[in-house]
Each structure stands twice: as C-alpha cells, then as structure tokens.
Design an enzyme around this catalytic site. Structure first.
Site, PDB file in Angstrom:
ATOM      1  N   ASP A 175      56.015   0.180 -42.406  1.00 51.47           N
ATOM      2  CA  ASP A 175      56.758  -0.400 -43.521  1.00 51.47           C
ATOM      3  C   ASP A 175      57.888  -1.306 -43.033  1.00 51.47           C
ATOM      4  O   ASP A 175      58.064  -2.426 -43.521  1.00 51.47           O
ATOM      5  CB  ASP A 175      57.329   0.733 -44.388  1.00 51.47           C
ATOM      6  CG  ASP A 175      57.380   0.360 -45.857  1.00 51.47           C
ATOM      7  OD1 ASP A 175      56.683  -0.597 -46.241  1.00 51.47           O
ATOM      8  OD2 ASP A 175      58.103   1.018 -46.616  1.00 51.47           O
ATOM      9  N   ASP A 227      54.887   3.946 -51.888  1.00 52.62           N
ATOM     10  CA  ASP A 227      56.182   4.626 -51.844  1.00 52.62           C
ATOM     11  C   ASP A 227      56.219   5.857 -52.733  1.00 52.62           C
ATOM     12  O   ASP A 227      57.189   6.620 -52.707  1.00 52.62           O
ATOM     13  CB  ASP A 227      57.288   3.654 -52.281  1.00 52.62           C
ATOM     14  CG  ASP A 227      57.358   2.440 -51.377  1.00 52.62           C
ATOM     15  OD1 ASP A 227      57.129   2.596 -50.171  1.00 52.62           O
ATOM     16  OD2 ASP A 227      57.624   1.337 -51.887  1.00 52.62           O
TER      17      ASP A 227
END
Length: 417
Positions: A219, A265
């Site tokens: 990420d 997420d």
C-alpha cells in the site's frame, strides 16, 4: 486492489485537465464531515456483521458456504499477486480505451455484485417470508467424469427464497449498470466487503500478521512511490470502493464530488478482526477482549487516516495506519494478559461439534439455544448458528420424552404400593 483513502475533487482541477480550466468549488466543512463520517460507518458495518457471520460460517455444514482458508504461503504471495494485478490494470488503462475496459468490467461486476448482494440479504429477508411461503429446494450440480472417476465441480443448494433475493438484487444490478449511481455502487461494495470478511478465513494469527505486513508495504509503495493506485482508483468504474459525495447537502442524490475508500481497506483488516473474534470464542472466557480491541483499533486507524489526508490534502495509504493499529493493539493486550503464546499457537479450524457436547458460553454473545425475549441481536445470530450446525433429532427427543414418562409412571406405582 484499490486500497487508498482519497479525496480526489476537493477544490482541485478536473482529472486530466489543465490547471487553469474547470475547477470544483471547495466542499463545505459540513459536507466533508458527513462524507467521511458516512465512509467510516459504512466500513464498520461489514466488518462487524461479517465477523459474526464468519463464526456461523466456520460452524456451518453447508458446502456452498464453506470458507476459503488463507495459509501463510497464500499470505506471503498475495502482495505480489496484487501488485501484478494493479500494474496490469494501470497499463491496460494507458494502452486501451478506458470506455471499453470499463464496459467489460461493468458486466463482470454486474454478475458478481448480484450474487454477492443476494447472499448478503438472504438471512435478513428470510425473517420477512410468511410461514406458509411455498419454499422449494433446488440443487445446481456440475460433475466431471463418470463412474468412480466422477468429480464434483459445482454443488450449490438453494431454495425459492434465495431466488426471490436474487431477483431483488438484480434490480440493484440493472440500476448500477444503467446509471452507475453511487448508492448502487455502495450496495455492491458493502456486499463484497461483508462476503469477503465472512468467507475468507485466516488460519492463524501469524498468517494474519504476514498478510497485513505484506500489504502494508504494498500500500505504501503504490500510493507514495507511484501514482498507479490513485490513477486506477479514479479510472476503474467498478464497485471496488465505497464512495460518498461531499456536496450531498448542496446537490442531493445527484452530487458528484466524491470521497472514496477502497474495499481492500475494509476486507483485509476485517478478516483479521474476524479471526480474533473466533479466537476469543475459542478461549471460552466469557469475554471478547481481542475482538473489541481490534475493532476499536480499526476505528482509530481509519480516523487517523482521514485526519492526515485532510491535513495534507493528499490520498493516503490507509493500511499504513490500520495495520500497526489492528496488529499492535491486540498484541499489547495479549502481553498484558500473558496470552501471547496462546494467541500465536491457536489455529482456526472448522470442526463439526461433537454430538451431545454442552452449549458453549460466549459472554455478550452467550449461546442460549432456547429463544428468549431478552436475547440481543448478536445472541440471536449465534444461537441460530448453533441450531443450524446442530439440528435436533426428532426421534431422540421423542425417545427422551417417552423415557421420562416411563420413569415417572414407575415412581407413581412404587408410591401406591
């Protein structure tokens, strides 16, 4: 995998346009607060209810609802696979027409979204069907080979109620396909998230740490190191992100100034939080300390992500803040309670409960196998899970009743004598 929180149009130029051309008016503080508060709430719902349903899924015996277990090897490879997929999508959008790619993806996610939404609403819809509803059972079976070499490819059982849910979900699917409305997008996104948390099971805490740690690096690199993830997130017209308009108060349902949160997420921390709920239940200590701790850590991490993004006006890799919080807080609690070794040695399995085993007590989720007017919704979920995986045998109940009556009759005869 889209895994970034972004605020793409908050007073910025239109994507792809010159800096001196069309700009959007800045969002109001009220609109921003409503948008990010709504994103936070929408992220929490699939994690909470998906975790509860993962308990039912782990104890269930229906082959069509069996979870997919992620091993440490799978977890180690996942960031590499996700990176290749993300880069491939980025190159596709650069080389080919975005319109045709999104048309193809829309059809793909149209089918997946209908199935996911149908599976999500099915347990809730079952409560609204009348008792005399004509419910018929069906089975979809595909096999390969013949005789002793016959092998099942697909074996899915469903009923008339499931077909009704499929029909309702198809209405949402057509709405999404024709209008690409943000509400339809979010309904599919929430369904994907809940199904992911429910059906993707980590086999132990170590695997969870490997997965979250790898995706933490993934990420940070793809958001801060390149513009690949943000570009794909803005170009990808598919329900792989939750969106909420910051100009809803000004434009109503036709608002178009969106804040977004990637489903990665939600699902990635969510399957780890669901794992900790199952670990809590395995301890049989009438508490759910690790589940509550990790759930609170997720709220803290996502709130911190939104705050930093708002301060620096730049898309943030949410896992940068979520991973340390969701792993660190539960481990600190385990250190304080002296249960670190037990936490990392525990392995999540899906065994059938032994026949005649006593009903487990799960604290706030205490499993009372008899319906009660004082039961909480969470207790009802887990009670139904127990009943589904441990159906009562009518013959055994009848025999038990006969035996009780015979015993009472003998006692009465002795008294008369």
């Amino acid at each position: 995998m889209d895994s970034a929180v972004s605020d793409p149009h908050n007073g910025s130029t239109e994507a792809g346009g010159p800096a001196n051309v069309t700009t959007r008016p800045p969002s109001t503080p009220e609109g921003i607060a409503l948008a990010y508060g709504s994103l936070l709430l929408m992220a929490l719902l699939p994690i909470f209810f998906g975790s509860l349903r993962s308990v039912r899924c782990a104890r269930g015996k229906n082959a069509s609802d069996m979870p997919e277990t992620i091993t440490s090897r799978d977890a180690a490879r996942f960031p590499i696979i996700a990176s290749c997929t993300l880069l491939g999508l980025y190159l596709f959008f650069k080389i080919f027409s975005q319109e045709y790619i999104n048309l193809l993806l829309s059809m793909y996610f149209f089918v997946l979204g209908i199935l996911a939404l149908s599976h999500t609403i099915s347990p809730f819809m079952n409560k609204f069907f009348p008792a005399n509803f004509p419910n018929r059972q069906y089975q979809l079976l595909f096999t390969q080979g013949s005789g002793e070499n016959k092998e099942e490819i697909v074996n899915y059982e469903f009923d008339t109620k499931d077909l009704v849910c499929l029909g309702l979900s198809s209405i949402v699917g057509v709405w999404y396909l024709l209008r690409k409305h943000w509400i339809a997008n979010n309904l599919f996104g929430l369904a994907f998230s809940l199904n992911g948390v429910e059906l993707l099971h980590l086999n132990n805490v170590s695997t969870g740490c490997i997965l979250l740690g790898g995706l933490f690096i993934y990420d940070v690199f793809w958001v801060f190191g390149t513009n690949v993830m943000v570009t794909v997130a803005k170009s990808f017209e598919a329900p792989i992100k939750l969106v909420f308009p910051q100009d809803l108060l000004e434009k109503g349902l036709e608002a178009d100034n969106f804040a977004m949160l990637g489903l990665g997420d939600i699902v990635i921390p969510g399957i780890f939080i669901a794992l900790l709920l199952r670990f809590d239940i395995s301890l049989k200590k009438n508490t759910h300390t690790y589940f509550y701790t990790s759930f609170a850590a997720y709220i803290f991490g996502l709130g911190l992500t939104i705050s930093i993004m708002h301060i620096f006006k730049h898309a943030q890799p949410a896992l940068l803040y979520l991973v340390p919080a969701c792993i660190g807080f539960p481990i600190l609690v385990a250190l304080a309670k002296g249960e670190v070794t037990e936490m990392f040695r525990w392995i999540s399995e899906h065994p059938a409960r032994a026949e005649g085993a006593p009903s487990p007590t799960w604290g706030l989720f205490s499993l009372n196998t008899q319906p009660s007017s004082h039961s909480t919704p969470i207790q009802e979920v887990l009670r139904e899970s127990y009943e589904e995986s441990n159906p009562k045998d009518p013959t055994a109940v009848t025999e038990s009743k006969d035996a009780t009556e015979a015993s009472a009759s003998k006692k009465q005869e002795k008294k008369e004598k």
